[in-house]
Design an enzyme around this catalytic site. Sequence first.
Site, mmCIF file in Angstrom:
data_model
loop_
_atom_site.group_PDB
_atom_site.id
_atom_site.type_symbol
_atom_site.label_atom_id
_atom_site.label_comp_id
_atom_site.label_asym_id
_atom_site.label_seq_id
_atom_site.Cartn_x
_atom_site.Cartn_y
_atom_site.Cartn_z
ATOM 1 N N HIS A 137 -18.374 11.876 0.332
ATOM 2 C CA HIS A 137 -18.927 10.661 0.925
ATOM 3 C C HIS A 137 -20.447 10.709 0.840
ATOM 4 O O HIS A 137 -21.062 11.752 1.126
ATOM 5 C CB HIS A 137 -18.482 10.551 2.387
ATOM 6 C CG HIS A 137 -18.966 9.299 3.063
ATOM 7 N ND1 HIS A 137 -18.443 8.062 2.781
ATOM 8 C CD2 HIS A 137 -19.938 9.107 4.005
ATOM 9 C CE1 HIS A 137 -19.063 7.159 3.533
ATOM 10 N NE2 HIS A 137 -19.971 7.758 4.271
ATOM 11 N N GLU A 175 -24.267 15.210 -5.183
ATOM 12 C CA GLU A 175 -22.806 15.107 -5.112
ATOM 13 C C GLU A 175 -22.153 15.933 -6.217
ATOM 14 O O GLU A 175 -21.183 16.669 -5.976
ATOM 15 C CB GLU A 175 -22.377 13.645 -5.249
ATOM 16 C CG GLU A 175 -22.710 12.767 -4.064
ATOM 17 C CD GLU A 175 -22.217 11.337 -4.257
ATOM 18 O OE1 GLU A 175 -21.179 11.156 -4.915
ATOM 19 O OE2 GLU A 175 -22.885 10.413 -3.757
ATOM 20 N N ARG A 181 0.817 -1.219 0.000
ATOM 21 C CA ARG A 181 0.000 0.000 0.000
ATOM 22 C C ARG A 181 0.853 1.273 0.000
ATOM 23 O O ARG A 181 0.608 2.201 -0.776
ATOM 24 C CB ARG A 181 -0.934 -0.007 1.219
ATOM 25 C CG ARG A 181 -1.961 1.127 1.187
ATOM 26 C CD ARG A 181 -2.883 1.061 2.403
ATOM 27 N NE ARG A 181 -3.508 -0.238 2.547
ATOM 28 C CZ ARG A 181 -4.598 -0.620 1.881
ATOM 29 N NH1 ARG A 181 -5.177 0.218 1.040
ATOM 30 N NH2 ARG A 181 -5.109 -1.819 2.062
ATOM 31 N N GLU A 215 -8.109 8.616 9.634
ATOM 32 C CA GLU A 215 -9.284 7.845 10.024
ATOM 33 C C GLU A 215 -10.344 7.947 8.941
ATOM 34 O O GLU A 215 -10.664 9.047 8.468
ATOM 35 C CB GLU A 215 -9.840 8.345 11.356
ATOM 36 C CG GLU A 215 -10.968 7.485 11.895
ATOM 37 C CD GLU A 215 -11.387 7.866 13.301
ATOM 38 O OE1 GLU A 215 -12.479 7.440 13.722
ATOM 39 O OE2 GLU A 215 -10.630 8.584 13.973
ATOM 40 N N LEU A 216 -10.921 6.830 8.557
ATOM 41 C CA LEU A 216 -11.841 6.761 7.424
ATOM 42 C C LEU A 216 -13.055 7.668 7.619
ATOM 43 O O LEU A 216 -13.728 7.617 8.651
ATOM 44 C CB LEU A 216 -12.303 5.312 7.228
ATOM 45 C CG LEU A 216 -13.226 5.038 6.040
ATOM 46 C CD1 LEU A 216 -12.485 5.264 4.734
ATOM 47 C CD2 LEU A 216 -13.773 3.613 6.115
ATOM 48 N N ASP A 217 -13.321 8.514 6.619
ATOM 49 C CA ASP A 217 -14.519 9.373 6.583
ATOM 50 C C ASP A 217 -14.664 10.219 7.844
ATOM 51 O O ASP A 217 -15.766 10.411 8.361
ATOM 52 C CB ASP A 217 -15.784 8.523 6.387
ATOM 53 C CG ASP A 217 -15.744 7.701 5.115
ATOM 54 O OD1 ASP A 217 -15.136 8.166 4.132
ATOM 55 O OD2 ASP A 217 -16.304 6.594 5.109
ATOM 56 N N ILE A 225 -8.122 2.394 0.487
ATOM 57 C CA ILE A 225 -7.756 3.064 1.731
ATOM 58 C C ILE A 225 -6.320 3.529 1.591
ATOM 59 O O ILE A 225 -5.429 2.749 1.253
ATOM 60 C CB ILE A 225 -7.914 2.119 2.936
ATOM 61 C CG1 ILE A 225 -9.387 1.752 3.114
ATOM 62 C CG2 ILE A 225 -7.368 2.762 4.203
ATOM 63 C CD1 ILE A 225 -9.636 0.735 4.222
ATOM 64 N N LEU A 226 -6.085 4.799 1.851
ATOM 65 C CA LEU A 226 -4.759 5.385 1.670
ATOM 66 C C LEU A 226 -3.918 5.194 2.928
ATOM 67 O O LEU A 226 -4.437 5.167 4.046
ATOM 68 C CB LEU A 226 -4.890 6.874 1.350
ATOM 69 C CG LEU A 226 -5.654 7.191 0.058
ATOM 70 C CD1 LEU A 226 -5.971 8.671 -0.014
ATOM 71 C CD2 LEU A 226 -4.867 6.745 -1.168
ATOM 72 N N THR A 280 -8.425 12.547 6.404
ATOM 73 C CA THR A 280 -7.506 12.269 7.499
ATOM 74 C C THR A 280 -7.241 10.769 7.535
ATOM 75 O O THR A 280 -7.849 10.000 6.788
ATOM 76 C CB THR A 280 -8.083 12.730 8.852
ATOM 77 O OG1 THR A 280 -9.323 12.026 9.087
ATOM 78 C CG2 THR A 280 -8.343 14.231 8.859
#
Length: 313
Positions: free
Chosen positions: A111, A176, A67, A145-147, A94-95, A143
């Site tokens: 999102h 969106e 990753r 942490e996801l979403d 996921i980064l 950030t």
Amino acid sequence: MADRTPVAVFISGSGTNMAALLYASRAADCPYEIVLVLSNNPDASGLKLAEAEGVPTFALPHKGIPRVEHDTMMEAEVLKSGARYIALAGYMRILSPEFVGRWEGRMLNIHPSLLPKYKGLHTHDRAIEAGDSHGGCTVHLVTAELDDGPILGQTQVAIISGDTGESLAARVLFAEHQLYSRTLAAFVARESSADWLFEKVRALAAALPEVEERESHGSPGWRVGGKYFAYFNDQHHGTPHIALLVKTSGQDELAALIEQDEDTWFRPAYYGASGWAGLILNRPNVDWDHAADWLRRSWAAVAPRRLAAMMEF
């Protein structure tokens, strides 16, 4: 118009949000341009659209690549493109925290829920099952942490009787497309907004001991011990600069600063004769730690000795 802010967009599939960002950027008054579209999926149909519209693309499958290494290789292309912001638009990876940290404050995501509700997947089904009156979408800073990053904008979409996750998702997608381009434009335009720049300087100055804010000669200024150590200059005296004015040791240092980096420093009218230097703020990639250092130094130059002894420089 003035130079537009270059943005790179990450996608994994059809790239409809990327397309919305791209077409919004074609408006004459849009402050950003899409300079690169990247994907972890070489077959993503959004890549074909970007290519057809003349936007450079890059694809790198993630299978078999660690990753962190994959993120670094993608980032290298972003840096080569000159992009200063990244917009995630349906990027299904996921980064790594390392990558996210390097782009802190400069990477946005959209999102499909009204965060902080329904992080992760199946957001529309979860909103319907919870009996919510509205679903919607959120643009936020990314950030680790996801979403979970700071929210920049939201649009509510009513949930209609008989809605399914699919039917609600179709309407949210319209929202969106409008929200993302509008929010991205407003976010990148802050760099030239005098109000936003002033609040950044005000917060840095207020963090120093016993500072008083007071206007002087039509400019906001900050004092300590009754003496000014900084001013905010908003294109005063016919200059194009929005700037922070700070004290130097004198004309020699002022001249040296300008000679070393004339894109960052200038000699302000009226104040320059007394050795004040103008740190230009309405320019790309302002180093706010650098601005804070100069504020502390300028504060120390006029602060009473009892206060200056409290600070380490």
